[in-house]
Write a protein that holds these residues in place. Structure first.
Motif, mmCIF file in Angstrom:
data_model
loop_
_atom_site.group_PDB
_atom_site.id
_atom_site.type_symbol
_atom_site.label_atom_id
_atom_site.label_comp_id
_atom_site.label_asym_id
_atom_site.label_seq_id
_atom_site.Cartn_x
_atom_site.Cartn_y
_atom_site.Cartn_z
ATOM 1 N N GLY A 92 -45.765 -81.948 -86.092
ATOM 2 C CA GLY A 92 -46.366 -80.624 -85.921
ATOM 3 C C GLY A 92 -47.428 -80.610 -84.844
ATOM 4 O O GLY A 92 -47.700 -81.633 -84.201
ATOM 5 N N PRO A 93 -48.026 -79.419 -84.609
ATOM 6 C CA PRO A 93 -48.975 -79.252 -83.512
ATOM 7 C C PRO A 93 -50.119 -80.272 -83.546
ATOM 8 O O PRO A 93 -50.690 -80.532 -84.608
ATOM 9 C CB PRO A 93 -49.519 -77.834 -83.716
ATOM 10 C CG PRO A 93 -48.523 -77.152 -84.568
ATOM 11 C CD PRO A 93 -47.864 -78.203 -85.409
ATOM 12 N N MET A 94 -50.434 -80.806 -82.381
ATOM 13 C CA MET A 94 -51.400 -81.905 -82.326
ATOM 14 C C MET A 94 -52.790 -81.498 -82.809
ATOM 15 O O MET A 94 -53.536 -82.327 -83.318
ATOM 16 C CB MET A 94 -51.465 -82.451 -80.908
ATOM 17 C CG MET A 94 -51.940 -83.880 -80.870
ATOM 18 S SD MET A 94 -51.793 -84.595 -79.253
ATOM 19 C CE MET A 94 -53.154 -83.844 -78.424
ATOM 20 N N ARG A 95 -53.115 -80.212 -82.657
ATOM 21 C CA ARG A 95 -54.470 -79.828 -83.071
ATOM 22 C C ARG A 95 -54.674 -79.986 -84.578
ATOM 23 O O ARG A 95 -55.798 -80.005 -85.054
ATOM 24 C CB ARG A 95 -54.803 -78.416 -82.603
ATOM 25 C CG ARG A 95 -53.931 -77.315 -83.180
ATOM 26 C CD ARG A 95 -54.217 -75.977 -82.489
ATOM 27 N NE ARG A 95 -53.365 -74.926 -83.000
ATOM 28 C CZ ARG A 95 -52.108 -74.727 -82.623
ATOM 29 N NH1 ARG A 95 -51.556 -75.513 -81.723
ATOM 30 N NH2 ARG A 95 -51.398 -73.735 -83.130
ATOM 31 N N PHE A 96 -53.578 -80.119 -85.322
ATOM 32 C CA PHE A 96 -53.713 -80.308 -86.771
ATOM 33 C C PHE A 96 -53.492 -81.761 -87.202
ATOM 34 O O PHE A 96 -53.462 -82.064 -88.376
ATOM 35 C CB PHE A 96 -52.727 -79.400 -87.513
ATOM 36 C CG PHE A 96 -52.959 -77.936 -87.230
ATOM 37 C CD1 PHE A 96 -54.180 -77.354 -87.563
ATOM 38 C CD2 PHE A 96 -51.989 -77.164 -86.614
ATOM 39 C CE1 PHE A 96 -54.408 -76.003 -87.291
ATOM 40 C CE2 PHE A 96 -52.216 -75.825 -86.337
ATOM 41 C CZ PHE A 96 -53.430 -75.237 -86.668
ATOM 42 N N VAL A 97 -53.305 -82.632 -86.227
ATOM 43 C CA VAL A 97 -53.072 -84.040 -86.579
ATOM 44 C C VAL A 97 -54.412 -84.763 -86.597
ATOM 45 O O VAL A 97 -55.176 -84.704 -85.631
ATOM 46 C CB VAL A 97 -52.128 -84.710 -85.543
ATOM 47 C CG1 VAL A 97 -51.936 -86.181 -85.882
ATOM 48 C CG2 VAL A 97 -50.794 -83.991 -85.501
ATOM 49 N N ASN A 98 -54.711 -85.424 -87.692
ATOM 50 C CA ASN A 98 -56.027 -86.069 -87.821
ATOM 51 C C ASN A 98 -56.006 -87.560 -87.560
ATOM 52 O O ASN A 98 -57.042 -88.165 -87.322
ATOM 53 C CB ASN A 98 -56.594 -85.824 -89.217
ATOM 54 C CG ASN A 98 -56.899 -84.362 -89.402
ATOM 55 O OD1 ASN A 98 -57.377 -83.712 -88.469
ATOM 56 N ND2 ASN A 98 -56.578 -83.823 -90.562
ATOM 57 N N SER A 99 -54.820 -88.168 -87.635
ATOM 58 C CA SER A 99 -54.803 -89.613 -87.379
ATOM 59 C C SER A 99 -53.568 -90.009 -86.576
ATOM 60 O O SER A 99 -52.507 -89.385 -86.671
ATOM 61 C CB SER A 99 -54.873 -90.386 -88.691
ATOM 62 O OG SER A 99 -53.862 -89.937 -89.548
#
Ligand code: KDG
Length: 316
Positions: free
Chosen positions: A20-27
């Motif tokens: 999914g969209p990178m802005r929602f990826v935390n790690s």
């Protein structure tokens, strides 16, 4: 003597822990990538003596990539770690279907310190094949001349030259890509390209016209990569087709083309027939997409041959 030498910019690749969209990826997981580097890893794992010409930052990431390359058995005698140039980085965003977007941070790539004068002529004398791609020249305009010099040295010492256009429109525009890659085509023996790249280079979707064009450039082998639709090889006025591998569970498609290339180079350097090369290259591509990461799925020779010969391995 190296069987294969290549030149390019490697990167620390950050692979997301979720799709999914990178802005929602935390790690993210810290891995390595880079088109030419992936091919070098693939070739080395297959047992080809492989050399890589590059520059890395004199930083933790540079040391990591350098040691990674050494661990894979790649000859790093033409790799230097440079002060003041951070090792290149990219972040990947993976979509649910295994496709991905890439975000590069490589404007001040350490390979900016590598110019046509820094190529070691002796290194070319002692090799069988030079592999180039369209990524390295796209990283910086200066690299266009560096690759051209590498091509000249390869010609001088009768190396075969393979080229994967690997066109990354995030890094250069269509016009410069076309102009540069077509100029090099005159010296290329083996062209390994996707259908979209051939369309962009030759301005047509017609396969017969692609063949007509490569004949003009005296390319002896044209490999056409079609991902899940298989691959084709035109050589000696024959066109061979090979469907893709069945039951492939694609979870990350980045690096599949590089795996295909490594399989092709192995087959060519071992004088295999067209159909066997295509099948083997497809197998390598399929093994890459089944694993997250740009090169983790690249097999060792034994594993690839087991798939080729459909030998079942004992798992427990
Ligand atoms: O072919 C895969 C590579 O492209 C990847 O490992 C890194 O995006 C990359 C690049 O530009 O080399």
């Amino acid at each position: 003597m190296n069987d294969v030498i290549t030149i390019g910019d490697a990167m620390i690749t950050f692979d997301p822990d979720t799709t999914g969209p990178m802005r929602f990826v935390n790690s993210f997981k810290r891995k390595v990538g880079g088109a030419e580097f992936n091919v070098a890893i693939g070739c080395a794992r297959l047992g080809l003596k492989t050399g890589w010409i590059s520059r890395l930052g004199q930083d933790e990431f540079g040391r990591y990539i350098y040691n990674f390359a050494r661990g894979e058995g790649i000859d790093v005698s033409e790799v230097e770690l440079m002060n003041g140039y951070p090792t290149s980085i990219n972040f990947k965003e993976i979509n649910g279907d295994g496709s991905s977007n890439t975000f590069y941070y490589r404007e001040k790539s350490p390979t900016l310190t590598l110019d046509s004068n820094s190529l070691n002529e002796e290194y070319f004398k002692e090799a069988r094949l030079l592999h180039i791609t369209g990524v390295f020249p796209a990283v910086n305009n200066q690299n266009i001349n560096t690759v051209y010099e590498a091509i000249k040295l390869a010609k001088k010492y009768n190396l075969k030259i393979s080229m994967d256009p690997n066109i990354r429109l995030k890094l250069w525009d269509e016009k410069l890509a076309r102009q540069t890659l077509l100029r090099w085509m005159e010296d290329i023996d083996y062209l390994l390209a996707g259908t979209d790249e051939l369309e962009l280079l030759f301005g047509t979707e017609d396969i017969d016209k692609w063949i007509g064009k490569v004949k003009e450039y005296s390319v002896s082998h044209l490999f056409i990569k079609q991902g899940e639709n298989g691959a084709m090889l035109w050589t000696d006025n024959n066109l061979y087709e090979q469907p893709s591998e069945e039951n492939v569970n694609a979870i990350d498609t980045v690096g599949a083309g590089d795996g295909f290339d490594a399989g092709v180079l192995y087959g060519l350097l071992n004088h295999w027939g067209a159909e066997k090369i295509l099948k083997f290259a497809n197998i390598l591509g399929s093994m890459v997409v089944e694993v997250v990461g740009d090169n983790e799925g690249l097999p060792y020779l034994e594993d690839a041959l087991n798939r080729l010969e459909e030998i079942k391995t004992i798992e427990r």
